[in-house]
Every structure is written in C-alpha cells, then in structure tokens.
Design a protein around this motif. Structure first.
Motif, short mmCIF file in Angstrom:
data_model
loop_
_atom_site.label_atom_id
_atom_site.label_comp_id
_atom_site.label_asym_id
_atom_site.label_seq_id
_atom_site.Cartn_x
_atom_site.Cartn_y
_atom_site.Cartn_z
N TYR A 143 -3.54 45.59 16.56
CA TYR A 143 -3.85 46.81 17.33
C TYR A 143 -5.36 47.08 17.32
N GLU A 144 -5.78 47.88 18.29
CA GLU A 144 -7.11 48.48 18.21
C GLU A 144 -6.90 49.98 18.07
N TYR A 145 -7.93 50.67 17.60
CA TYR A 145 -7.75 52.08 17.26
C TYR A 145 -8.78 52.95 17.96
N GLN B 70 -4.38 39.29 12.32
CA GLN B 70 -3.91 40.17 11.23
C GLN B 70 -3.92 41.64 11.67
N GLU B 71 -4.90 41.99 12.50
CA GLU B 71 -4.96 43.37 13.02
C GLU B 71 -4.69 43.32 14.52
N THR C 163 4.81 44.32 14.78
CA THR C 163 4.12 45.11 15.80
C THR C 163 5.11 45.43 16.92
N GLN D 66 -1.16 49.34 8.51
CA GLN D 66 -1.81 49.56 9.81
C GLN D 66 -1.02 48.99 10.99
N PRO E 4 -5.52 53.15 10.44
CA PRO E 4 -6.07 52.86 9.11
C PRO E 4 -6.73 54.07 8.44
N GLN F 143 -0.43 45.97 5.45
CA GLN F 143 0.42 45.98 6.66
C GLN F 143 0.75 47.40 7.15
N THR G 220 -4.66 55.39 5.62
CA THR G 220 -4.14 54.51 4.57
C THR G 220 -4.30 55.13 3.17
#
Lengths: 276, 298
Positions: A273-275, A270-271, A126, A40, A45, A38, A48
């Motif tokens: 966001y985009e990066y 689960q994810e 988020t 991220q 990421p 979590q 991490t």
C-alpha cells in the motif's frame, strides 16, 4: 483454618472465558502483526506504536485477570462478578422477540468466532485487485488533491499515488510531457482502452477499509499478449520506466500516459500500500 | 489457506476496522476504569456547571482533553455514567467528543484548510447537533429508560469506593469486563462495515457527488456504511474532494464521526434501540442541514 468453600470461589462462566480469550486473541494478533511488520497490511503505519502499546496492555491485563481469577483471594476483593457484563437483556419478553434475541446472539457469537479464527488461521493479506475495477473506470485515480504543484524534473521522485493524482488533476499537460517516471504497482486494465493499463496502488488514509485505488496510465499496446514485454494480466506486480507523453488517442479519458521503455514483472512488495 | 478474493477482502476489511478500533477501545476503557476508581464523584460534579444546558455544553468540549475517537469514547461515556452523569449529558459528550477533539480538528484542517467552510461546518455543526440531541433527550420523562436494563442497573449501583490492592483487582476485573462488552460489538460492526465495502461499489455513489441535495444524502449513507475513524476521516473524505460538493463532505465528517454502523453496534451495549434510532435520526437531520447550508452558501 477452614477450607474455602467451593461456592465462595468466583467462577467464570464459559461466556466470560470466551470474552477474555477474545481479548487475548485480538490484542495478541495486533502485537504479533506489529512485531512481524504486517500490521501495515491493515492499518496506517502511523498507528503501529499506539496500536501495539494498547494491545500489549490488553494482553497483560487480560492475563492478569485470568491469574486473579485463579487467585485464592479473589472472592474477598469485592470483585465478585457483579462488575461483569450483564448486558443480556432481561428475559421478560416472550415468543418471537425472545427467539429473535437468541438468533441475534447466536449470529453475534458465530461472527466473533469466525473473525477470531480468521485472525489465527488465515495469513495476513492485502486487498485483492477486484475492488479496483470500479475505482479506475473512466481513467485516472480515485483519490488525490485537486491541485498539485510539481517542479520540473521532480516528477521522477513522485510515488505512484502522487503521480496518478498529478496526471489526473493537472491542467498544464504540456509542461509534464517528456518527464521521466518510474512507477511500481499492480496491473489494472483500462475499462475504455485496451492499449492502456494502469499501474495501480491502494492508498490508505486510516485502514484498509478506506483504501482507494490510484493508477498511473501506461500506454503499452498488446500488453495482455506480451507483444513487446512479458504478457501481463490484471493483478501482476510490475515496475514501469518511461516518460510522460500526451495520450495519442483511443477512448481512454486520460490526457497523459506513460510511454514505457521497460516493464519488469516483480513480486508483491513488502509494503504493497501507499499512505496519505 | 487460500480463500476466494471476495471472502479474503471481507476478512481483510473486517480485520482492518477491528485492528484500527480496538487500540482506541482499550485506551477508552483504561481511562474509563481510571475515572471510575480513582476520580472522586464529587470532583466531576464540582467542576461541571450546575445548569443542564451549560453542563452539556461544557461536556461536549471535554473531547478537547481526550483525543480519543468515537470507539474509545463509548467506554469512556459508560464510565462517566457510572460516576453519575445523566443520559442526556453522556449522549452529548459521546456525540461531540469525536469531532471536538484536537486530533480531529488538526487532521480536518490539514485536509481541507478553510476551503468551503468544511472545517467550521464540522466543528460548529458537531457542537450544535450534539447539544440539540442532548437537549431533546433531557426532555424525555424518564431518560434512564433509554439505557439497556442491565447497564441502567449498573448505573444505579455505581462504583463503591475501594482502596489499595482491592481497587487494582477491581480495576483489572472491570477492564476485562468492559472489553468483553466492547469487543464483540466492534467485531460485529466491523464485519457489517467490511461486508458493505466488499459487496457495494463505492463508485456507484460517487456518480451523484455534484448535486447539491443528492451529494448530501449520498454522503450520509456513505458515512453510515463506511466506519472510518474520526481521527483521520478527513483524509478519506479528501479522496472525494474532486467529485463531491463541500456540503456533502461536511455531512460525511459530521455524521460519520457521530454515528456509523460500527458505532451503532458499540452503542447498542448501552442504549436501547429506540434511543439509538432517535439519536441517529436527529444526527442525520442535523448533519444534512449543515451540508445543505454549506452547499447553498458555497
């Protein structure tokens, strides 16, 4: 053997205990969040491994310090406390300045306590969708490179923020018409055209503080009332399939929109966001 | 536990800055404690040039060896001061290192390449501004008075040499003490940065991005308010690439890496408010000059 006098044993004041506790809470939270996948939700990421390694060191050294503090020989090592923070200002001022300094310290302590409590008590979350209202006003996305070259047929493989950037910045609208797309994100209403919704994602370069909302415009008249699909509201997560078409009109500022063949409501992934 | 969206966002934003910064702070503290306990004083003074200007110039390039962003450099600079570096020297290092480090240079290149002179403006501007501020501080009659009294007292005492197990024990003690100074500063700075993000709409600022002077001023304000790590701030600035002139972006990248709200909270552990005001003013002025020059050339 003479018994060690109580006075020779170094004693941590409550403030020093509080600061070590703060170290353990902050670093412990980072390690825990990294362990549960979590972290991220807060930082990119790419950090991490580094973050959990450094936080792990923080936890270990913090605990060693506590153990040493209780150790029998601590007083004889020269670490008699003078290395500790003496960053309180010397109390030479009086009156208003002293009062202000005390008020500042109290606010600082309260802030640290509240933030530390937030780490422990509030579940990781988020950003809400409220920050997208300004970000998407005027259509398109708030981020992205000024130019993107995409091979025909490759549009379907783009993620939401890449597609949003492409739609916003492309100067060759006609070459993209008819391209199939699949996008996932949360719903944000177009500020100018109520026939259009944006499938939106937050894009993160470093941490959530730099999150930028990026949206792919989807033309779905009556989307709020559920004319063709389930009724949607701001913040609902959806996966939209469709093709790119020239925006047939209306007041939205976007030249290209997705004409949907399916809009499916989903749970927040689960994810989320985009990066970059 | 359910919290209102705005409070939830405030907490998320604050925690993101804390979680992003603390690992760098820990790394900076580790290096600082390592230098204090395992690097002889004489080595540092032997390596550095004797002449102050050259000494500061070399120190501002030391960031090349420590790929640590601004948060990690604060404890590192404190450690270097405890080893005998002067206030102007440590300030020069502190301001230059977050820009002149390999990660920052590479990420800035990845984001902008050679476009608009942003990369060059950032590197050259950062170096010149840091050294200018170091030079100005060196003209102070008594630079030690620019430090908070408690830290100045620690600098006077220095770190007496220890060996063996005692050295490790002291290193552990120093680590927790230094983290104990830095963490509250990070949290307070992060809370202010998070609050600004939560309550002030960024897009209100972006409306003036195309103006050669206003874009510079707005980016100064934005850089100060949004405490983004210098290691990756170029990617964040990229998101303003289509609305802001190159000079505005360069200002963001030069000034934001040197000074922002979170940094001021961190630096307040070491420097007096007056010193920080001076450093902030000079850094803002210098960064604005870099931005205006780039905008006038581009």
């Amino acid at each position: 053997m003479p018994k060690r006098s109580r006075a020779s044993r170094p004693v941590w004041k409550p403030r020093e205990w509080g600061l070590v506790l703060l170290l353990l809470v902050v670093c412990g939270s980072i390690v825990t969040l990294a362990g549960t996948g979590q972290l991220q939700l807060y930082i990119h990421p790419r950090y991490t491994v580094f973050a959990s390694a450094m936080a792990g060191i923080g936890v270990v050294v913090g605990m060693l310090a506590v153990i040493l503090r209780f150790g029998r020989n601590a007083a004889s090592t020269g670490e008699d406390g003078h290395e500790h923070d003496h960053d309180h200002e010397h109390q030479t001022d009086s009156g208003a300045r002293t009062w202000l300094a005390a008020a500042g310290r109290t606010i600082g302590i309260l802030t640290c306590v509240v933030v530390a409590a937030g780490m422990l008590v509030v579940p990781p979350a988020t950003l809400s969708t409220r920050t997208t209202v300004d970000g998407l006003a005027g259509g398109g996305s708030a981020t992205g490179k000024s130019s993107m070259a995409v091979e025909p047929g490759a549009v379907a493989s783009l993620n939401t923020h890449e597609l949003g950037s492409l739609i916003r910045h492309t100067t060759d609208v006609r070459s993209l018409v008819g391209e199939p797309v699949v996008v996932t994100g949360f719903v944000t209403a177009d500020a100018n055209d109520n026939n259009i919704l944006f499938v939106t994602r937050f894009v993160i370069a470093c941490c959530a503080v730099d999150a930028q909302p990026v949206g792919v415009p989807v033309r779905a008249p009556g989307w709020q009332a559920g004319a063709q699909w389930e009724p949607l509201a701001d913040g609902d997560w959806v996966t939209v399939q469709g093709t790119l078409v020239a925006n047939p009109g209306g007041s939205s500022l976007t030249a290209l929109v997705v004409s949907p063949t399916a809009i499916e409501m989903i749970e927040e992934p689960q994810e989320p966001y985009e990066y970059e | 536990m359910n919290v209102s969206p705005i409070l939830g966002d405030l907490l998320t934003l604050t925690l993101s800055v804390v979680y992003e910064s603390v690992p760098f702070v820990v790394l900076g503290v580790l290096v600082s404690v390592g230098i204090q306990n395992w690097v002889p004083d004489s080595l540092i003074h032997r390596i550095l040039p004797k002449r102050p200007v050259q000494r500061r110039a070399v120190l501002s390039l030391v960031g090349m060896l420590f790929p640590v962003c601004e948060c990690g450099n604060v404890p590192l600079a404190r450690g270097l001061m405890l080893k005998g570096l002067t206030v102007p020297e440590s300030a020069t290092f502190l301001l230059a290192a977050p820009i002149l480090n390999p990660i920052v240079i590479v990420t800035t290149y990845q984001a902008f390449g050679w476009d608009g002179g942003i990369l060059i403006g950032r590197i050259v501007g950062g170096f010149l501004i840091a050294n200018l501020i170091g030079w100005v501080l060196s003209k102070h009659a008594n630079p030690e008075t620019l430090l908070v009294p408690s830290f100045a007292a620690r600098c006077e005492v220095g770190t007496p040499p220890l060996i063996g197990r005692n050295r490790w024990r002291r290193a552990i003690s120093q680590f927790t003490a230094e983290c104990g100074i830095m963490l509250p500063a990070v949290i307070i700075g992060a809370t202010i940065a998070g609050a600004i993000q939560a309550f002030v709409p960024q897009q209100a600022l972006a409306a003036v991005g195309g103006h050669p002077v206003l874009s510079v001023l707005v980016m100064l304000v934005l850089a100060f308010c949004i405490a983004v790590c210098s290691n990756v701030d170029a990617f964040f600035a990229l998101s303003f690439g289509s609305t802001f002139l190159p000079g505005g972006l360069a200002v963001f990248l030069v000034f934001g890496a040197m000074i922002d709200i979170k940094m001021l909270a961190l630096l307040k552990t070491t420097f007096t408010a007056k010193a920080l005001l001076l450093m902030t003013g000079l850094a803002a002025l210098g960064a604005a000059c870099v931005g205006l020059v780039i905008n006038s050339v581009a």
